[in-house]
Structures are given as C-alpha cells and as structure tokens.
Design an enzyme around this catalytic site. Structure first.
Site, PDB file in Angstrom:
ATOM      1  N   ASP A 290       0.844  -1.207   0.000  1.00  0.00           N
ATOM      2  CA  ASP A 290       0.000   0.000   0.000  1.00  0.00           C
ATOM      3  C   ASP A 290       0.880   1.257   0.000  1.00  0.00           C
ATOM      4  OD1 ASP A 290       0.677  -0.701   2.767  1.00  0.00           O
ATOM      5  OD2 ASP A 290      -0.621   0.952   3.339  1.00  0.00           O
TER       6      ASP A 290
ATOM      7  N   HIS B 290       1.704  -8.803  -3.789  1.00  0.00           N
ATOM      8  CA  HIS B 290       0.705  -7.764  -3.506  1.00  0.00           C
ATOM      9  C   HIS B 290       1.479  -6.467  -3.325  1.00  0.00           C
ATOM     10  CE1 HIS B 290      -3.086  -6.066  -1.982  1.00  0.00           C
ATOM     11  NE2 HIS B 290      -2.316  -5.411  -1.132  1.00  0.00           N
TER      12      HIS B 290
ATOM     13  N   ASP C 178       1.436 -17.522  -4.785  1.00  0.00           N
ATOM     14  CA  ASP C 178       1.998 -16.372  -5.503  1.00  0.00           C
ATOM     15  C   ASP C 178       0.869 -15.687  -6.268  1.00  0.00           C
ATOM     16  OD1 ASP C 178       3.629 -14.528  -6.698  1.00  0.00           O
ATOM     17  OD2 ASP C 178       4.406 -15.926  -8.217  1.00  0.00           O
TER      18      ASP C 178
ATOM     19  N   GLU D   2       2.286 -10.047   0.265  1.00  0.00           N
ATOM     20  CA  GLU D   2       2.580  -8.616   0.236  1.00  0.00           C
ATOM     21  C   GLU D   2       4.085  -8.428   0.461  1.00  0.00           C
ATOM     22  OE1 GLU D   2      -0.137  -6.208   2.487  1.00  0.00           O
ATOM     23  OE2 GLU D   2       0.873  -4.336   1.935  1.00  0.00           O
TER      24      GLU D   2
HETATM   25  O1  9MR Z   1       2.646  -6.755   9.266  1.00  0.00           O
HETATM   26  C1  9MR Z   1       1.386  -6.503   9.862  1.00  0.00           C
HETATM   27  C2  9MR Z   1       0.927  -7.764  10.556  1.00  0.00           C
HETATM   28  O2  9MR Z   1       1.784  -8.067  11.635  1.00  0.00           O
HETATM   29  C3  9MR Z   1      -0.491  -7.588  11.045  1.00  0.00           C
HETATM   30  O3  9MR Z   1      -0.948  -8.827  11.571  1.00  0.00           O
HETATM   31  C4  9MR Z   1      -1.383  -7.128   9.900  1.00  0.00           C
HETATM   32  C5  9MR Z   1      -2.831  -6.913  10.308  1.00  0.00           C
HETATM   33  O4  9MR Z   1      -2.944  -5.867  11.195  1.00  0.00           O
HETATM   34  O5  9MR Z   1      -0.891  -5.916   9.350  1.00  0.00           O
HETATM   35  C6  9MR Z   1       0.396  -6.043   8.804  1.00  0.00           C
HETATM   36  O6  9MR Z   1       0.809  -4.787   8.358  1.00  0.00           O
HETATM   37  C7  9MR Z   1       0.220  -4.258   7.191  1.00  0.00           C
HETATM   38  C8  9MR Z   1      -0.174  -2.827   7.526  1.00  0.00           C
HETATM   39  O7  9MR Z   1      -1.214  -2.838   8.470  1.00  0.00           O
HETATM   40  C9  9MR Z   1      -0.567  -2.020   6.300  1.00  0.00           C
HETATM   41  N1  9MR Z   1       0.459  -2.084   5.290  1.00  0.00           N
HETATM   42  C10 9MR Z   1       0.756  -3.436   4.893  1.00  0.00           C
HETATM   43  C11 9MR Z   1       1.272  -4.226   6.078  1.00  0.00           C
HETATM   44  C12 9MR Z   1       1.730  -5.616   5.669  1.00  0.00           C
HETATM   45  O8  9MR Z   1       0.682  -6.440   5.292  1.00  0.00           O
END
Ligand code: 9MR
Length: 561
Positions: free
Chosen positions: A163, A488, A530, A539
């Site tokens: 994102d 992602h 993938d 991601e």
């Molecule tokens: O890395 C984060 C993971 O530990 C959490 O469980 C998850 C859900 O809250 O969020 C991950 O972080 C994401 C972030 O909130 C937004 N940008 C992408 C991050 C990676 O997926």
C-alpha cells in the site's frame, strides 16, 4: 531435468560460500548417493543422502544432502542419479552479493514523493506520486499551532508495503534495522554502491537510502510538544494503481506513545551514526538528538496514548481504514528508546527505564515488540554502557546468549535444517521476516562470542528464504529459479511490466488466510500462494525487507573474507 523435478530439491537457488555449510533438502528420497556436477557434467563431489531426524510439518521425512566439504568456486548442480537434477547454483566468495545489494535497492524502488528515473530504476522507472507537501492533521491532541485541519508538509519516506501509506511504528524498526547494519558492518557497508541518485556523494549508499526515510520521519514530529503522529495515510487504501494515479487527501493521524518512542529510538541511533559525517550532513546529528529527546519527554508525559483505530473512527471524520499498527503494550518501546538514548547521550536519566526480562521472555523483534532492539544496542556498545549507571550488562549478555542457544537448539534435527522451521508458531503474517529477524539475532550472538553455530544457523535461515523451504520459492523478487511473480505490491501489479519490482521480500507462508485467498496448502510452512490478491502471504513490506537486508549483507560481509 524439468522444472517440476528440480523443485523436489530444495536449496538456496543463488549460491554458497566456499567455506560455509552447504545443504540441499531432497523431497521423496532420503537415501542413496548424490553428486555435484559442473555444467559440463563433470562429477566433483559424491555424498549420500541422509534422512531427517524429525518429520516436516506435512508429516514426511526429508532427505538431507550435505556438500559443505565442496569449496571450489564454480557453477554446479546437484544430481540424484536416475531421478532428478537441481537448479544451477554457484560457489563463490560473492555468492549472495547480488541478493544483498538488490534487497537494499528494493527500498529505492518504494520511495514515496519522487519519480524513479530510468537511469536508476531501469525498466521500472515511474512518475512521482503522493507529494505529501499538503497533508491535513486528521486528529490529535492539539499543540499551540497544530489544531485538527492544519496543513503540514511531510514529503518523502518509503511506502510501507504493497500500500501507499507511511506508518511511523513500522518505519521505526525498519529504519533502525538498516542503521544497525551500517553500525555493525561499517567497513563492508562503505563498499556497497547501489546506483541510486545519491551514489556520488560521500556517504555510504545504505545511509543515503536511510536518509530518504529519516528526513520524512523528522517531519512527523509536532515541533511544539515533541509528540509524533502515528501515520500519514489516505482515509482508505488506494486502488491497485501507480502512485501518480492517486489523488485522495492525505492525513497525519494521532500522536501516540508507541510512534513517539519508536521515533525517539531511531533518532537517537541516527544521531550517533550521522555524527561521524559532520562535513556531509552539518547539523543533522544534533537535530536528530534534539528530536529524540523531545520525543522521549512527550512519551514520559503521555505514557499510555495507544492507537485504537476503531475507537477513533466512532468520533472522528473521515473514518480511517488503512493499516492500524495498533500496539497496546508500550513497555518494550520504552526499553528500546531508553537504550538508544542512554548509548547516544550517556545521560543516566534513561537507565531506570531499561528493564530486563527473564530469558524465556526475550523475543525476536517485530514491529510491535522492540525490546530486544534495545538489548542489541547495549550489547554492542559495551564500552559506552560500562561508563553509565546501567550495571546489568554481564547478566544481559549471558541471557541473550541463552536465548540464542534456545533458538538454534534442535534446528539440525529439523526436516529443512533451519531455525524458522522448528515451530509452527513462526508462521504468521510476515513469517519470512521472522526467519530474517531470527537470523539477525544470531548474527549478533555470533559477533558477541564467535560461536560458529550462530553464524551457520543465521545462514541456514537465509538459505530458507532463498529456496530451501516448504514451497520451493525464492522469496526475494527478481532472484532465483522459482520466482515470486505476483506480489501484492501496487506498482508491480499496475506497471504493465511482467517482472515485479525487484529486491522485495514476500511476506511468506501463513495459514491464517486473512485475505480469504486460499493458499496452496494449509501446512504452516507451505501455506503460500503467488497471487497478488493474497496480501496475507504475498505482500511486501519495509519491516520484512529490512531484516532480510541486514541478514544478507551481514552474511556477505562475514563469509566473503
Ligand atoms: O505486518 C502486519 C501484521 O503483523 C499484522 O498482523 C497485519 C494486520 O494488522 O498488518 C500487517 O501490516 C500491514 C499494515 O497494516 C498495512 N500495510 C501493509 C502491512 C503488511 O501487510
């Protein structure tokens, strides 16, 4: 051999160092001879496959092919007679140099607020997006000139992940990890050149890259009171489009204790590192130290301002629905910031905040759990710490090494011969960062007492990330034979180029399926797909890339000499 065949030999698909361990994991065979052959088919090594002591998570034993004794540089493949040939790999002093460089360069590709020129970005060049020079204060305890609705400028930094938002909590651990790489391996890191716009200045490129994010972080502090905003974000995630195709308003959201302490820790560390470059960066070290102290003071006055997005959304408009990075325990952030501030300032006011925990409570760091980051800093600045009022260093060192011993215990019984594969608990969201952060902890243990088992297990986790694992993927985009093609990651999806942006680490196996996309398997270390919709396994993120960068560069620095 066809690809399917080669996939049944799981090994680091890039290469091995002459004097380091070399193992491949063989599926479907756990006995008999194996050979290592040159490209011309000349046998240079013969060994026998042995069966793993424990079963893999899928209930099967594996075969282990150990060819550590082969130390002649060259290009080879592993052959199981009449059955299967592996992908080609190299043995060389620079075995993982390309991976180590490439993963730092990954950060350049995710810079916000700037165009990427073809000269540096190759075919992944792109226009600038998210200038972030006019950002609204969404919600926060106001200081004298910082009411809600005030417009501030907060450009630069790295996008967090797939994102396009920028989150201080996650930037904290990521930036600190890259700073630590420089701090721990300064001589090697001075030699690393990355072809980024700043490559001709007099700073090491890893620090040039860090500065892109550090300067953004500095803008996230309220200059009036020292508090630091939790994040800079859209109200909702952007679509799967290129950065310049986005136009929704951007906000800074809520000063909070976790963000402010993470910021304090990073700025304190940055201050002592950039103090070595007064000519190139006049005043920066001082600014960082002042910012760190100001942040610390805010956190001491506001020790429990936790980020709770759901609660905030009940009263504040617009609702914010991007990544929360909510952390409801900040005792570890206090320890980390206090450690960094103590080592940088040598001021004993921070010592009472440095709490030790029993060995069993020492953890491998993640974005929400950073206490051990502080311990790392104390352990590697023994000379400074001994001049302060913190007098528990000997005990901390003993406990940290016990923690490292516990990490490696039993890894050699494991079906993949790695620390990460010892426990199903390691396979949550971002499991690949667990492997990398375990590796980083082991590198520090190795630096402390030189015990080879720590280094070998750190390398084994890197082998894991590069292909010796339950899926057979090399998880760093742009590298290996079985490559991640659909991360992602918005630019990788939207740019119309077949290959994803290179140098980015996929999150990795996680049976949680928070994204509702079925993974290929539910087995912990095989629960991966993938697929660019599968954000819970595929991601990319700065806090996953950073420990990979640390581990790969540390290994290259140590094993190449
Ligand atoms: O890395 C984060 C993971 O530990 C959490 O469980 C998850 C859900 O809250 O969020 C991950 O972080 C994401 C972030 O909130 C937004 N940008 C992408 C991050 C990676 O997926």
């Amino acid at each position: 051999a066809n690809a399917q065949n080669a996939d049944s030999i799981r090994l680091n698909q890039i290469g091995f160092y002459p004097n380091a361990p070399k193992k491949a994991i063989i599926l479907n065979t756990d006995r008999g001879a194996f050979y290592i052959e040159t490209g011309a088919g000349k046998k240079v090594f013969t060994g026998s496959v042995s069966r793993s002591v424990s079963k893999a998570f899928n209930g099967k034993y594996t075969g282990i092919a150990n060819f550590s004794a082969l130390n002649t540089p060259g290009t080879y493949k592993l052959v199981i007679p009449q059955k299967v040939e592996s992908y080609t790999f190299s043995i060389s002093n620079n075995a993982l140099k390309s991976v180590a460089d490439g993963a730092i360069k990954g950060f350049y590709y995710i810079r916000a607020s700037t165009e990427l020129k073809e000269q540096y970005a190759g075919k992944w060049y792109r226009a600038a997006g998210h200038p972030d020079d006019k950002v609204l204060i969404h919600s926060s305890a106001a200081s004298k000139d910082r009411k809600e609705g005030t417009v501030i400028s907060s450009p630069g930094g790295w996008y967090d992940a797939g994102d396009y938002n920028k989150y201080i909590v996650n930037s904290g651990i990521s930036t600190a990890t890259l700073l630590s790489l420089y701090e721990d391996f300064p001589a090697y890191m001075q030699t690393v050149k990355l072809n980024i716009p700043e490559s001709n200045d007099k700073l090491p490129d890893v620090l040039n890259e860090v500065l892109w994010n550090l300067r953004w972080m500095l803008t996230m502090q309220d200059p009036a009171d020292g508090g630091v905003y939790h994040k800079l974000t859209n109200a909702a995630f952007d679509g799967m489009v290129m950065p310049d195709q986005t136009s929704t308003p951007r906000y800074v959201v809520q000063k909070g204790t976790a963000a402010t302490l993470d910021f304090a820790a990073v700025m304190a560390q940055a201050s002592r590192i950039f103090a070595k470059y007064p000519q190139q960066l006049p005043g920066l070290a001082d600014s960082c130290q002042k910012a760190a102290i100001h942040a610390w003071e805010w956190a001491v006055k506001n020790p429990t301002v936790l980020y709770n997005q759901d609660k905030m959304n009940k009263t504040k408009k617009p609702q914010i629905n991007t990544g929360a990075y909510g952390d409801n325990k900040v005792d570890d952030e206090f320890v980390w910031a206090a450690c960094e501030l103590l080592v940088t300032t040598k001021n004993n006011i921070y010592t009472p905040y440095i709490k030790l925990v029993p060995v069993e409570a020492i953890t491998v760091p993640t974005w929400s759990d950073v206490r051990t980051m502080g311990y790392y800093t104390l352990l590697k600045h023994e000379d400074i710490v001994l001049t302060t009022s913190f007098n528990e260093l000997p005990g901390l060192e003993i406990d940290f090494l016990k923690f490292a011993d516990n990490l490696v215990a039993g890894a050699s019984d494991d079906a993949y011969q790695t620390v990460i594969d010892k426990s199903a608990k390691n396979f949550g969201w971002g499991s690949n960062s667990v492997a990398a952060n375990q590796g980083m902890a082991l590198i520090l243990a190795y630096k402390l007492n030189g015990d080879q088992k720590y280094l070998d297990n750190a390398l084994a986790n890197l082998d894991y990330l590069l292909g010796r694992n339950g899926t057979g993927y090399c998880y760093l985009t742009g590298f290996g034979d079985k490559q991640v093609m659909h991360p992602h990651h918005r630019p990788s999806v939207a740019d119309g180029i077949e290959e994803p942006v290179p140098g980015l680490l996929a999150g990795g196996p996680n049976p949680g399926m928070q994204d509702k996309i079925p993974t290929a398997s539910k087995v912990p270390d095989e629960a991966y797909i993938d697929d660019d919709r599968a954000y819970a396994v595929n991601e990319i993120a700065i806090n996953w890339n950073a420990p990979f960068v640390y581990l790969a560069n540390a290994i290259q620095a140590i094993e190449s000499v």
